[in-house]
Write a protein that holds these residues in place. Sequence first.
Motif, PDB file in Angstrom:
ATOM      1  N   GLU A  88       2.445  -4.015  -1.019  1.00  6.04           N
ATOM      2  CA  GLU A  88       3.853  -3.933  -0.620  1.00  6.04           C
ATOM      3  C   GLU A  88       4.775  -4.238  -1.801  1.00  6.04           C
ATOM      4  O   GLU A  88       5.730  -3.500  -2.078  1.00  6.04           O
ATOM      5  CB  GLU A  88       4.149  -4.896   0.537  1.00  6.04           C
ATOM      6  N   MET A  91       4.549  -1.529  -4.675  1.00  6.01           N
ATOM      7  CA  MET A  91       5.235  -0.274  -4.337  1.00  6.01           C
ATOM      8  C   MET A  91       6.745  -0.443  -4.353  1.00  6.01           C
ATOM      9  O   MET A  91       7.473   0.460  -4.766  1.00  6.01           O
ATOM     10  CB  MET A  91       4.759   0.235  -2.972  1.00  6.01           C
ATOM     11  N   GLN A  92       7.223  -1.599  -3.901  1.00  6.60           N
ATOM     12  CA  GLN A  92       8.661  -1.851  -3.939  1.00  6.60           C
ATOM     13  C   GLN A  92       9.174  -1.874  -5.379  1.00  6.60           C
ATOM     14  O   GLN A  92      10.242  -1.338  -5.685  1.00  6.60           O
ATOM     15  CB  GLN A  92       8.967  -3.197  -3.256  1.00  6.60           C
ATOM     16  N   LYS A  95       9.064   1.742  -6.770  1.00  7.32           N
ATOM     17  CA  LYS A  95      10.067   2.585  -6.113  1.00  7.32           C
ATOM     18  C   LYS A  95      11.417   2.474  -6.807  1.00  7.32           C
ATOM     19  O   LYS A  95      12.144   3.464  -6.957  1.00  7.32           O
ATOM     20  CB  LYS A  95      10.192   2.162  -4.647  1.00  7.32           C
ATOM     21  N   ARG A 103       8.105   9.431  -7.543  1.00  8.22           N
ATOM     22  CA  ARG A 103       7.443   8.625  -6.518  1.00  8.22           C
ATOM     23  C   ARG A 103       6.372   9.428  -5.794  1.00  8.22           C
ATOM     24  O   ARG A 103       5.269   8.943  -5.560  1.00  8.22           O
ATOM     25  CB  ARG A 103       8.465   8.085  -5.505  1.00  8.22           C
ATOM     26  N   TYR A 107       2.509   8.482  -5.621  1.00  3.82           N
ATOM     27  CA  TYR A 107       1.787   8.276  -4.364  1.00  3.82           C
ATOM     28  C   TYR A 107       0.496   9.089  -4.342  1.00  3.82           C
ATOM     29  O   TYR A 107      -0.571   8.592  -3.993  1.00  3.82           O
ATOM     30  CB  TYR A 107       2.647   8.683  -3.164  1.00  3.82           C
ATOM     31  N   HIS A 170       6.363  10.929   5.019  1.00  6.29           N
ATOM     32  CA  HIS A 170       6.795   9.570   4.652  1.00  6.29           C
ATOM     33  C   HIS A 170       5.819   8.499   5.155  1.00  6.29           C
ATOM     34  O   HIS A 170       6.227   7.409   5.576  1.00  6.29           O
ATOM     35  CB  HIS A 170       8.198   9.282   5.192  1.00  6.29           C
ATOM     36  N   THR A 173       3.366   5.163   1.863  1.00  5.93           N
ATOM     37  CA  THR A 173       3.359   3.718   1.597  1.00  5.93           C
ATOM     38  C   THR A 173       2.488   2.976   2.616  1.00  5.93           C
ATOM     39  O   THR A 173       1.752   2.045   2.262  1.00  5.93           O
ATOM     40  CB  THR A 173       4.785   3.133   1.617  1.00  5.93           C
ATOM     41  N   ILE A 176      -1.216   3.751   1.704  1.00  8.07           N
ATOM     42  CA  ILE A 176      -1.634   3.023   0.495  1.00  8.07           C
ATOM     43  C   ILE A 176      -1.876   1.554   0.804  1.00  8.07           C
ATOM     44  O   ILE A 176      -2.859   0.953   0.347  1.00  8.07           O
ATOM     45  CB  ILE A 176      -0.573   3.184  -0.621  1.00  8.07           C
ATOM     46  N   LYS A 177      -0.995   0.962   1.596  1.00  7.06           N
ATOM     47  CA  LYS A 177      -1.175  -0.440   1.993  1.00  7.06           C
ATOM     48  C   LYS A 177      -2.524  -0.627   2.690  1.00  7.06           C
ATOM     49  O   LYS A 177      -3.293  -1.543   2.355  1.00  7.06           O
ATOM     50  CB  LYS A 177      -0.031  -0.855   2.929  1.00  7.06           C
TER      51      LYS A 177
END
Length: 641
Positions: A88, A91-92, A95, A103, A107, A170, A173, A176-177
């Motif tokens: 998390e 990625m933040q 981003k 992005r 990804y 979308h 993310t 990926i998490k």
Amino acid sequence: MSKEKYYALLKEKFQNKENVVTEIINLEAILHLPKGTEHFVSDVHGEFAAFDHVLRNGSGSVKEKLVECFADTSVDIDDLATLIYYPEEKMQLEKARMTQAEREQWYGEKIQLLIQAINFSSRKYTRSKVRKALPKRFSYIIEELLTESQKEPGKEGYFHAIIDKIIQLHQATALIKDLCYLIQRFVVDHLHVVGDIYDRGPAPDFIMERLIQHHSVDIQWGNHDIVWMAAMAGSPIAIMNLLRICARYGNLDIVEERYGINVRPLVEYSKKHYVADAKFAPKLAPDEDELTETEKEYLNVVQQATTILQFKLEGQLIDRRPDFRMNDRHMLKNIHYETQEITLKGKTYPLVNFQAPTVNPQNPCALTTEEERLLKKLMLSFQASERLRRHTDFLIEKGSMYLCYNGNLLLHGCIPLHENGDFKSFRINQKQYAGKELLDFFEKQVRKSYKDYSVSDDLATDLLWYLWTGECSSLFGKNAMTTFERYYIEDKKIHKEEKNAYYYLRNEEHICQDILALFDLPITGHIINGHTPVKAKKGESPIKANGRLLVIDGGFAKSYQQETGLAGYTLLSNSYGLQLVAHQPFSSVDEAVESGTDILSTKRLVERVDTRTTVGSTNTGQKLKQEMTALETLYQNYEKC
């Protein structure tokens, strides 16, 4: 359960002989797989951030897998490892640095790399086990990606189409998490916590929540854990001790805010009867000193009040349990109140910082009416805490005094010994217990006390306190706990707590082998201890007795780190052998994410096996063999069952 009923239930599960054959073959195959990685941690003492980081990186195991997986490639291992540890946050961060197009490309690249890493790290598991571990929301998609990632001719377009659609919708993310946490799970198959989750650090409850969510864990109780369990089991002394330690380390908010226990009556009582004294100032780490002066003052007086209440209650226990042989620890009875002195071991010492406004010199351990009401309120509040009960229930469910696992003996403290190496016995109710029998006796009493938590002064509950401070306690392992002396006597010679002979005899290989044999373990096994911080700074080694014993308490607790020079030892056991890992202090998640720093220090090979260990030689393997025997009997007698 009768044999007939057992086989009838098996037959319900396997509805024809072909299903039985399939399961037997499946279990036989599993026995020949490499054993999963075991991860050992100890004495985390409420330091959640460092503990969580060690779990996320598997004490370096995640990065090792990535190095193997992406050997001879240009993949940035450190960057990918950081993503896997903290998906998390990573990625933040990324981003904020990228355009939309960048992005989407990022990804796609990361999903492909993570799928490769999952395929690599899950090789030792069956397809069934991998499938069961997949997160529900993306289970079908991940399974497809894992299957098609082998880049078979004609399938590459299918593989990339799945990823492109995930990004377009979308969901990248979220996927990926889930992939990152799946890698963490596959890299470490089982976690052992060798005691002391609680006290000193600020977030033991966060650690408990993390453990409850863990896929496979066991716990060996530590002396600090026992105090919290005893508090829920109905021990007022344990409650006083717990609150005293929380006040001492500035962590009373754990009890009040996070466990929802009302300590306001205690604070008001303490402010009424005590004045702040420098000796009782809360011990705070330099980077954690955010308390106001008012907060420090009430922590100060609460620490004093709970100390005196603890000694009152301890004196009562000593009187009703002569078998505990703790009369020399009857501190309030040994005080000369007129001269403010105390006589211990035939020598008289002046008292300093001693405030005891509610102690009656003629009956020093008697509680006042006000104190009796206060203790009842605190007991009710502790036992009404749903969150604390959830955590102590988990400690009972997953915990034990010791564990024999894959040829090793895991225990937090010690096996009490005499100086000649004989097992030290504890006599209670005209019966003596020593060695394995002693630990089994203690465990039985822990479970008995916890089961009937409405009684506060029965033998089982009193024994929980003995485990904290008694001479023959396997969790304590010293002749006495000198809390009173350290608070109220300046002469530091009397502060010393003499360790049980175990702590120097454990350097002898034959002693460790005798202990292993007592627990029906091979003498080539290992004893894995926590409890005593390894003073690496002074040259002490965590590897003792020619490798037969390993100490993995290197000091997660910040209060120990100046003395140890480290921030914890952990241990890894995989199919190739044993590795001991030393860690440097953990700073913050932000630093770990932004700079990719890790707290791993060094790895030391303890033992490497000649032949790779398989599941068949583990505890799990023994259970599978028992299942196979039952299934083979069912197969041979299917029509009769």
